[in-house]
Each structure stands twice: as structure tokens, then as C-alpha cells.
Motif scaffolding. Sequence first.
Motif, mmCIF file in Angstrom:
data_model
loop_
_atom_site.group_PDB
_atom_site.id
_atom_site.type_symbol
_atom_site.label_atom_id
_atom_site.label_comp_id
_atom_site.label_asym_id
_atom_site.label_seq_id
_atom_site.Cartn_x
_atom_site.Cartn_y
_atom_site.Cartn_z
ATOM 1 N N ALA A 1 8.242 -59.239 -18.343
ATOM 2 C CA ALA A 1 7.185 -59.330 -17.308
ATOM 3 C C ALA A 1 6.516 -58.190 -16.893
ATOM 4 C CB ALA A 1 7.718 -59.866 -16.076
ATOM 5 N N ALA A 2 5.307 -57.697 -17.068
ATOM 6 C CA ALA A 2 4.703 -56.539 -16.677
ATOM 7 C C ALA A 2 4.583 -56.370 -14.978
ATOM 8 C CB ALA A 2 3.332 -56.446 -17.434
ATOM 9 N N ALA A 3 4.632 -55.154 -14.617
ATOM 10 C CA ALA A 3 4.520 -54.939 -13.204
ATOM 11 C C ALA A 3 3.177 -54.944 -12.776
ATOM 12 C CB ALA A 3 5.182 -53.613 -12.746
ATOM 13 N N GLY A 4 2.173 -54.582 -13.777
ATOM 14 C CA GLY A 4 0.608 -54.542 -13.492
ATOM 15 C C GLY A 4 0.246 -55.442 -15.033
ATOM 16 N N GLU A 5 -0.879 -54.698 -15.472
ATOM 17 C CA GLU A 5 -1.554 -55.486 -16.591
ATOM 18 C C GLU A 5 -0.700 -55.368 -17.750
ATOM 19 O OE1 GLU A 5 -4.740 -57.434 -18.313
ATOM 20 O OE2 GLU A 5 -4.434 -57.270 -16.249
ATOM 21 N N PRO A 6 -0.371 -56.742 -18.391
ATOM 22 C CA PRO A 6 0.547 -56.800 -19.665
ATOM 23 C C PRO A 6 -0.570 -56.388 -20.689
ATOM 24 C CG PRO A 6 -0.244 -58.824 -18.973
ATOM 25 C CD PRO A 6 -0.534 -58.226 -17.777
ATOM 26 N N PRO A 7 0.295 -56.051 -21.852
ATOM 27 C CA PRO A 7 -0.419 -55.070 -23.363
ATOM 28 C C PRO A 7 -1.317 -56.617 -23.658
ATOM 29 C CG PRO A 7 1.820 -55.410 -23.498
ATOM 30 C CD PRO A 7 1.748 -55.718 -21.890
ATOM 31 N N SER A 8 -2.334 -56.184 -24.539
ATOM 32 C CA SER A 8 -3.188 -57.088 -25.182
ATOM 33 C C SER A 8 -2.538 -57.796 -26.203
ATOM 34 C CB SER A 8 -4.318 -56.581 -25.618
ATOM 35 O OG SER A 8 -5.020 -56.096 -24.540
ATOM 36 N N LEU A 9 -2.857 -59.082 -26.783
ATOM 37 C CA LEU A 9 -2.567 -59.949 -27.670
ATOM 38 C C LEU A 9 -2.488 -59.016 -28.996
ATOM 39 C CD1 LEU A 9 -1.022 -62.590 -28.163
ATOM 40 C CD2 LEU A 9 -3.427 -63.401 -28.593
ATOM 41 N N ASN A 10 -1.661 -59.042 -29.951
ATOM 42 C CA ASN A 10 -1.618 -58.395 -31.128
ATOM 43 C C ASN A 10 -1.586 -56.601 -30.969
ATOM 44 O OD1 ASN A 10 -1.636 -60.316 -32.615
ATOM 45 N ND2 ASN A 10 -3.635 -60.900 -32.398
ATOM 46 N N GLU A 11 -1.410 -56.133 -29.534
ATOM 47 C CA GLU A 11 -1.491 -54.915 -29.579
ATOM 48 C C GLU A 11 -0.035 -54.387 -30.079
ATOM 49 O OE1 GLU A 11 -1.748 -51.431 -25.937
ATOM 50 O OE2 GLU A 11 -2.104 -53.433 -25.342
ATOM 51 N N VAL A 12 0.033 -52.952 -30.481
ATOM 52 C CA VAL A 12 1.070 -52.208 -30.943
ATOM 53 C C VAL A 12 1.836 -51.700 -29.633
ATOM 54 C CG1 VAL A 12 2.041 -50.513 -32.345
ATOM 55 C CG2 VAL A 12 0.031 -51.934 -33.447
ATOM 56 N N VAL A 13 3.132 -51.955 -29.495
ATOM 57 C CA VAL A 13 3.867 -51.329 -28.453
ATOM 58 C C VAL A 13 5.115 -50.505 -29.119
ATOM 59 C CG1 VAL A 13 3.145 -52.836 -26.666
ATOM 60 C CG2 VAL A 13 4.949 -53.520 -28.150
ATOM 61 N N ARG A 14 5.904 -49.582 -28.352
ATOM 62 C CA ARG A 14 6.880 -49.279 -28.793
ATOM 63 C C ARG A 14 7.870 -48.954 -27.438
ATOM 64 N NH1 ARG A 14 7.140 -43.242 -27.799
ATOM 65 N NH2 ARG A 14 4.872 -42.786 -27.226
ATOM 66 N N ALA A 15 9.231 -49.161 -27.760
ATOM 67 C CA ALA A 15 10.235 -49.185 -26.727
ATOM 68 C C ALA A 15 11.516 -48.268 -27.388
ATOM 69 C CB ALA A 15 10.590 -50.431 -26.606
ATOM 70 N N THR A 16 11.879 -47.911 -26.079
ATOM 71 C CA THR A 16 13.231 -47.144 -26.661
ATOM 72 C C THR A 16 14.440 -47.651 -25.962
ATOM 73 O OG1 THR A 16 12.000 -44.808 -26.228
ATOM 74 C CG2 THR A 16 14.161 -44.778 -26.482
ATOM 75 N N LEU A 17 15.183 -48.262 -27.024
ATOM 76 C CA LEU A 17 16.398 -48.816 -26.601
ATOM 77 C C LEU A 17 17.595 -48.097 -26.019
ATOM 78 C CD1 LEU A 17 16.671 -51.115 -29.886
ATOM 79 C CD2 LEU A 17 15.326 -51.616 -27.718
ATOM 80 N N GLU A 18 18.515 -48.786 -25.459
ATOM 81 C CA GLU A 18 19.473 -48.107 -24.672
ATOM 82 C C GLU A 18 20.230 -47.254 -25.541
ATOM 83 O OE1 GLU A 18 20.698 -51.715 -21.266
ATOM 84 O OE2 GLU A 18 21.666 -51.470 -23.160
ATOM 85 N N ASP A 19 20.393 -47.537 -26.850
ATOM 86 C CA ASP A 19 21.339 -46.506 -27.874
ATOM 87 C C ASP A 19 20.375 -45.335 -28.090
ATOM 88 O OD1 ASP A 19 19.359 -47.638 -29.509
ATOM 89 O OD2 ASP A 19 21.108 -48.780 -30.674
ATOM 90 N N GLY A 20 19.157 -45.206 -27.866
ATOM 91 C CA GLY A 20 18.242 -44.148 -28.047
ATOM 92 C C GLY A 20 17.185 -44.538 -29.314
ATOM 93 N N ARG A 21 17.390 -45.484 -30.030
ATOM 94 C CA ARG A 21 16.594 -45.997 -31.087
ATOM 95 C C ARG A 21 15.027 -46.363 -30.534
ATOM 96 N NH1 ARG A 21 18.133 -50.778 -33.728
ATOM 97 N NH2 ARG A 21 19.278 -51.126 -31.796
ATOM 98 N N GLU A 22 14.227 -45.953 -31.146
ATOM 99 C CA GLU A 22 12.842 -46.323 -30.922
ATOM 100 C C GLU A 22 12.243 -47.605 -31.890
ATOM 101 O OE1 GLU A 22 9.111 -43.817 -31.588
ATOM 102 O OE2 GLU A 22 9.441 -43.418 -29.607
ATOM 103 N N VAL A 23 11.681 -48.725 -31.298
ATOM 104 C CA VAL A 23 11.321 -49.717 -32.055
ATOM 105 C C VAL A 23 9.950 -49.741 -31.554
ATOM 106 C CG1 VAL A 23 13.641 -50.726 -32.307
ATOM 107 C CG2 VAL A 23 12.108 -51.173 -30.555
ATOM 108 N N TRP A 24 9.091 -50.308 -32.880
ATOM 109 C CA TRP A 24 7.860 -50.832 -32.778
ATOM 110 C C TRP A 24 7.523 -52.177 -32.782
ATOM 111 C CZ3 TRP A 24 3.845 -47.056 -31.985
ATOM 112 C CH2 TRP A 24 4.294 -45.986 -31.998
ATOM 113 N N GLY A 25 6.654 -52.844 -32.141
ATOM 114 C CA GLY A 25 6.325 -54.067 -32.179
ATOM 115 C C GLY A 25 4.848 -54.661 -32.007
ATOM 116 N N LEU A 26 4.471 -55.853 -32.265
ATOM 117 C CA LEU A 26 3.472 -56.357 -31.799
ATOM 118 C C LEU A 26 3.455 -57.589 -30.753
ATOM 119 C CD1 LEU A 26 1.552 -57.311 -35.329
ATOM 120 C CD2 LEU A 26 1.092 -55.618 -33.580
ATOM 121 N N VAL A 27 2.600 -57.497 -29.833
ATOM 122 C CA VAL A 27 2.637 -58.465 -28.721
ATOM 123 C C VAL A 27 2.281 -59.865 -29.350
ATOM 124 C CG1 VAL A 27 1.548 -59.292 -26.541
ATOM 125 C CG2 VAL A 27 2.045 -56.732 -26.878
ATOM 126 N N ARG A 28 2.779 -60.968 -29.548
ATOM 127 C CA ARG A 28 2.785 -62.133 -30.174
ATOM 128 C C ARG A 28 2.063 -63.137 -29.127
ATOM 129 N NH1 ARG A 28 1.377 -61.453 -34.995
ATOM 130 N NH2 ARG A 28 3.265 -60.542 -36.513
#
Length: 90
Positions: free
Chosen positions: A48-75
Amino acid sequence: MDTSRFRPTPILRERRRRRCTRFALMDSRGVEIAVIVRDISSRGLSAAAAGEPPSLNEVVRATLEDGREVWGLVRWREGNLFGVEFDTRG
């Protein structure tokens, strides 16, 4: 990342872990999106986004708790809720 190179995961989804964690997700421009993660697996997350969520099919990235960075698409996106499928290619 070029979205045309992203291929959906053809594997059945594993059981997702329910998790209510607050962390920052970055959009494709590197702008932080404040979110609360509702559930997460090795293949994606729902949040759930605190503000405006990313757009459909937008590329996003997150840093996981173990420090790994992952990329993905908003589906999917519904109101401020959205789901991301991670790029699982090694």
C-alpha cells in the motif's frame, strides 16, 4: 531497465509471507515511494502506498532486509494498493 526485456515468471507462485513492514521502494527515476508491504515472496510483493502508487508496468526497485536489491514491474494497481513481480533472472 528496459521493460520490453522483462518476462513474466512462468512458475506457480509460492506461498507468500504476510508481513506488515514499512520500507521505501524506488521508482524508475530513483524517486522514493513510501509503502507498507502487505505480503512478500521471492517472486514479488503486494503493498500500500502512502501517497500516489507507481503506475501499471512501471519498473521499481527495492532493497531487501538482507541488503539485496531487486527490480520488478508493477503488475496490478487498485487505489493505493499495487503488486510487483520481481525480475527473478539471476
